[in-house]
Design a protein around this motif. Structure first.
Motif, PDB file in Angstrom:
ATOM      1  N   ARG A   4      38.452  69.174  21.837  1.00 55.25           N
ATOM      2  CA  ARG A   4      38.454  68.292  23.386  1.00 55.25           C
ATOM      3  C   ARG A   4      39.535  67.387  24.442  1.00 55.25           C
ATOM      4  N   ALA A   5      40.423  67.219  23.004  1.00 50.90           N
ATOM      5  CA  ALA A   5      41.709  66.727  23.541  1.00 50.90           C
ATOM      6  C   ALA A   5      42.250  66.636  22.447  1.00 50.90           C
ATOM      7  N   PRO A   6      43.878  66.653  22.628  1.00 53.22           N
ATOM      8  CA  PRO A   6      44.581  66.412  21.404  1.00 53.22           C
ATOM      9  C   PRO A   6      44.394  65.551  20.453  1.00 53.22           C
ATOM     10  N   ARG A   7      44.051  63.943  20.872  1.00 52.72           N
ATOM     11  CA  ARG A   7      43.803  62.805  20.220  1.00 52.72           C
ATOM     12  C   ARG A   7      42.462  63.228  19.325  1.00 52.72           C
ATOM     13  N   ASP A   8      41.788  64.612  19.269  1.00 50.68           N
ATOM     14  CA  ASP A   8      41.061  64.777  18.362  1.00 50.68           C
ATOM     15  C   ASP A   8      42.080  65.462  16.371  1.00 50.68           C
ATOM     16  N   TRP A   9      43.126  65.122  16.675  1.00 54.98           N
ATOM     17  CA  TRP A   9      43.420  64.984  15.467  1.00 54.98           C
ATOM     18  C   TRP A   9      43.987  64.030  14.914  1.00 54.98           C
ATOM     19  N   ILE A  10      44.707  62.721  15.875  1.00 57.89           N
ATOM     20  CA  ILE A  10      45.225  62.046  14.911  1.00 57.89           C
ATOM     21  C   ILE A  10      43.587  61.065  14.496  1.00 57.89           C
ATOM     22  N   ASN A  11      42.859  61.486  15.026  1.00 63.39           N
ATOM     23  CA  ASN A  11      41.469  60.944  15.159  1.00 63.39           C
ATOM     24  C   ASN A  11      40.164  61.132  13.781  1.00 63.39           C
ATOM     25  N   ASN A  12      40.503  62.580  13.572  1.00 67.41           N
ATOM     26  CA  ASN A  12      40.071  63.019  12.680  1.00 67.41           C
ATOM     27  C   ASN A  12      40.766  63.643  11.868  1.00 67.41           C
ATOM     28  N   ASN A  13      42.233  64.086  10.889  1.00 70.69           N
ATOM     29  CA  ASN A  13      42.546  64.563  10.273  1.00 70.69           C
ATOM     30  C   ASN A  13      43.574  63.581   9.616  1.00 70.69           C
ATOM     31  N   PRO A  14      43.409  62.876   8.347  1.00 74.96           N
ATOM     32  CA  PRO A  14      44.428  62.222   7.905  1.00 74.96           C
ATOM     33  C   PRO A  14      45.740  62.467   7.670  1.00 74.96           C
ATOM     34  N   TYR A  15      46.476  63.765   8.171  1.00 73.73           N
ATOM     35  CA  TYR A  15      47.803  63.587   8.505  1.00 73.73           C
ATOM     36  C   TYR A  15      48.398  63.806   9.556  1.00 73.73           C
ATOM     37  N   TYR A  16      47.172  63.149   9.884  1.00 71.28           N
ATOM     38  CA  TYR A  16      47.978  63.517  11.567  1.00 71.28           C
ATOM     39  C   TYR A  16      47.583  62.028  11.907  1.00 71.28           C
ATOM     40  N   ASN A  17      46.887  61.321  11.376  1.00 71.91           N
ATOM     41  CA  ASN A  17      46.232  59.966  11.880  1.00 71.91           C
ATOM     42  C   ASN A  17      47.108  58.889  12.082  1.00 71.91           C
ATOM     43  N   CYS A  18      47.152  58.001  13.172  1.00 74.62           N
ATOM     44  CA  CYS A  18      47.872  56.970  13.543  1.00 74.62           C
ATOM     45  C   CYS A  18      47.316  56.015  13.332  1.00 74.62           C
ATOM     46  N   THR A  19      48.124  55.621  12.207  1.00 73.13           N
ATOM     47  CA  THR A  19      47.545  53.839  11.441  1.00 73.13           C
ATOM     48  C   THR A  19      48.886  53.771  10.699  1.00 73.13           C
ATOM     49  N   ARG A  20      49.005  52.420  11.059  1.00 73.25           N
ATOM     50  CA  ARG A  20      49.980  51.522  10.056  1.00 73.25           C
ATOM     51  C   ARG A  20      50.379  51.849   9.123  1.00 73.25           C
ATOM     52  N   GLN A  21      49.318  51.860   8.071  1.00 78.01           N
ATOM     53  CA  GLN A  21      49.459  53.131   7.089  1.00 78.01           C
ATOM     54  C   GLN A  21      50.229  54.334   6.676  1.00 78.01           C
ATOM     55  N   THR A  22      49.799  55.221   7.161  1.00 82.10           N
ATOM     56  CA  THR A  22      49.688  56.425   7.243  1.00 82.10           C
ATOM     57  C   THR A  22      51.194  56.746   8.537  1.00 82.10           C
ATOM     58  N   PHE A  23      51.298  55.920   8.938  1.00 81.62           N
ATOM     59  CA  PHE A  23      52.838  55.953   9.942  1.00 81.62           C
ATOM     60  C   PHE A  23      53.871  55.787   8.580  1.00 81.62           C
ATOM     61  N   ARG A  24      53.899  55.221   7.766  1.00 83.36           N
ATOM     62  CA  ARG A  24      54.765  54.436   7.278  1.00 83.36           C
ATOM     63  C   ARG A  24      55.232  55.975   6.209  1.00 83.36           C
ATOM     64  N   ARG A  25      54.115  56.887   5.785  1.00 88.06           N
ATOM     65  CA  ARG A  25      54.567  57.317   4.878  1.00 88.06           C
ATOM     66  C   ARG A  25      54.176  58.555   4.747  1.00 88.06           C
ATOM     67  N   ILE A  26      53.201  59.252   6.463  1.00 89.17           N
ATOM     68  CA  ILE A  26      53.703  60.376   6.390  1.00 89.17           C
ATOM     69  C   ILE A  26      54.177  60.766   7.463  1.00 89.17           C
ATOM     70  N   LEU A  27      54.265  61.519   7.111  1.00 83.21           N
ATOM     71  CA  LEU A  27      55.627  62.447   8.383  1.00 83.21           C
ATOM     72  C   LEU A  27      55.201  62.935  10.159  1.00 83.21           C
ATOM     73  N   SER A  28      53.556  63.324  10.146  1.00 83.83           N
ATOM     74  CA  SER A  28      53.483  63.814  11.339  1.00 83.83           C
ATOM     75  C   SER A  28      52.442  62.874  11.549  1.00 83.83           C
ATOM     76  N   ALA A  29      51.913  61.648  10.911  1.00 80.94           N
ATOM     77  CA  ALA A  29      51.241  60.976  11.398  1.00 80.94           C
ATOM     78  C   ALA A  29      51.491  60.638  13.085  1.00 80.94           C
ATOM     79  N   CYS A  30      50.626  60.059  13.969  1.00 85.37           N
ATOM     80  CA  CYS A  30      51.333  60.250  15.221  1.00 85.37           C
ATOM     81  C   CYS A  30      51.345  61.436  16.238  1.00 85.37           C
ATOM     82  N   GLY A  31      50.887  62.452  15.729  1.00 82.19           N
ATOM     83  CA  GLY A  31      51.145  63.713  15.797  1.00 82.19           C
ATOM     84  C   GLY A  31      50.274  65.043  15.871  1.00 82.19           C
ATOM     85  N   VAL A  32      50.281  66.036  16.546  1.00 84.22           N
ATOM     86  CA  VAL A  32      49.647  66.916  16.224  1.00 84.22           C
ATOM     87  C   VAL A  32      50.557  68.420  15.551  1.00 84.22           C
TER      88      VAL A  32
END
Length: 287
Positions: A152-180
């Motif tokens: 329904r919107a691009p934010r579905d990726w950061i809200n539902n997929n662990p590799y694109y999830n945008c939290t402080r923990q994922t952003f530090r260790r996953i390159l694709s965090a906060c993206g699509v």
């Protein structure tokens, strides 16, 4: 000398050769469905028994194979029973198509919602296994072909997929965090040399508004990725192509009706010939 009823060679051989094509198409479709079902099970993660593409191919291929065989052999051997099975099968298919069309029109909002939920389920399972997945390819193909991102919107990726999830923990260790994924990228930006165009298009935790305004991929997000969801994109595609889809449906219906009436005409001719033969034999018995 009076001639009795006869079988039309045109109807007989047209029906015969047409159903050879139907039979071959059915066998090919059945083979593809069986191959997909028993060699790759990735579709089962997001599709139930009614929407699994492999099951749909198997059922459709089986129906085409059976009807094609009945029509081909029935026309060649002038078999009334096989011809009846053939045209009754076509009548049943036409009725099912009409019912499916009416239900799709009446429940179009529910169907849109279910399609979005299936897409969202695919996003949740995207790249969650170590092996290549048909499901991953399907999600990417949908986004690229419909020019959309997310269910329904691009934010579905950061809200539902662990590799694109945008939290402080994922952003530090996953390159694709906060993206699509790169399949969300607009034309010209999705390439082998720029496969990371969808990375960090959403602000990471703790980012100030001033930082967001100067961060290239966030400030230019609308020019980098598709900002609309695939639910609306699919609906717009169907609306814009309704004339083409309607023409294809009408063409299929015409082919079905023509083949059905040819089978009925051929069956009636054979029945009339048999009735005349039986009458002649009965007349001989009385003489």
């Amino acid at each position: 000398m009076a001639y009795g009823p006869s079988v039309s060679p045109c109807a007989k051989w047209t029906l015969f050769f047409f159903n050879i094509l139907v039979l071959l198409l059915g066998i090919a479709t059945l083979f593809v469905g069986l191959y997909s079902r028993f060699t790759t099970n990735n579709w089962q993660d997001v599709a139930d028994i009614s929407t699994d593409p492999a099951i749909i191919l198997i059922v459709g291929g089986s129906v085409c194979t059976v009807l094609g065989a009945c029509g081909m052999v029935g026309a060649l051997r002038e078999n009334v029973i096989l011809l009846k099975i053939y045209y009754f099968g076509i009548i049943l298919i036409i009725l099912m198509e009409v019912v499916a069309g009416v239900l799709a029109f009446v429940f179009q909002e529910e169907i849109r919602g279910q399609a979005a939920d299936k897409m969202l389920d695919g996003i949740r399972r995207y790249r969650t296994t170590n092996e290549p997945s048909n499901l991953d390819d399907a999600v990417e193909a949908i986004q690229e072909s419909l020019c959309c991102c997310g269910a329904r919107a691009p934010r579905d990726w950061i809200n539902n997929n662990p590799y694109y999830n945008c939290t402080r923990q994922t952003f530090r260790r996953i390159l694709s965090a906060c993206g699509v994924p790169s399949s969300c990228c607009r034309n010209g930006t999705h390439s082998q040399t720029n496969s990371q165009c969808g990375h960090v298009v959403f602000p990471f935790p703790g980012m100030s508004q001033e930082e967001q305004d100067v961060w290239p991929s966030i400030a230019d997000r609308e020019n980098l990725i598709f900002t609309g969801g695939c639910e609306d994109a699919l609906y717009r595609w169907l609306v814009s192509n309704y004339a083409v889809l309607g023409g294809v449906a009408a063409g299929i219906l015409i082919i079905q009706l023509v083949s059905m009436f040819m089978a009925i005409s051929l069956k009636d001719s054979i029945t009339a010939i048999l009735a005349q033969y039986e009458a002649q034999q009965a007349a001989k018995g009385y003489s």
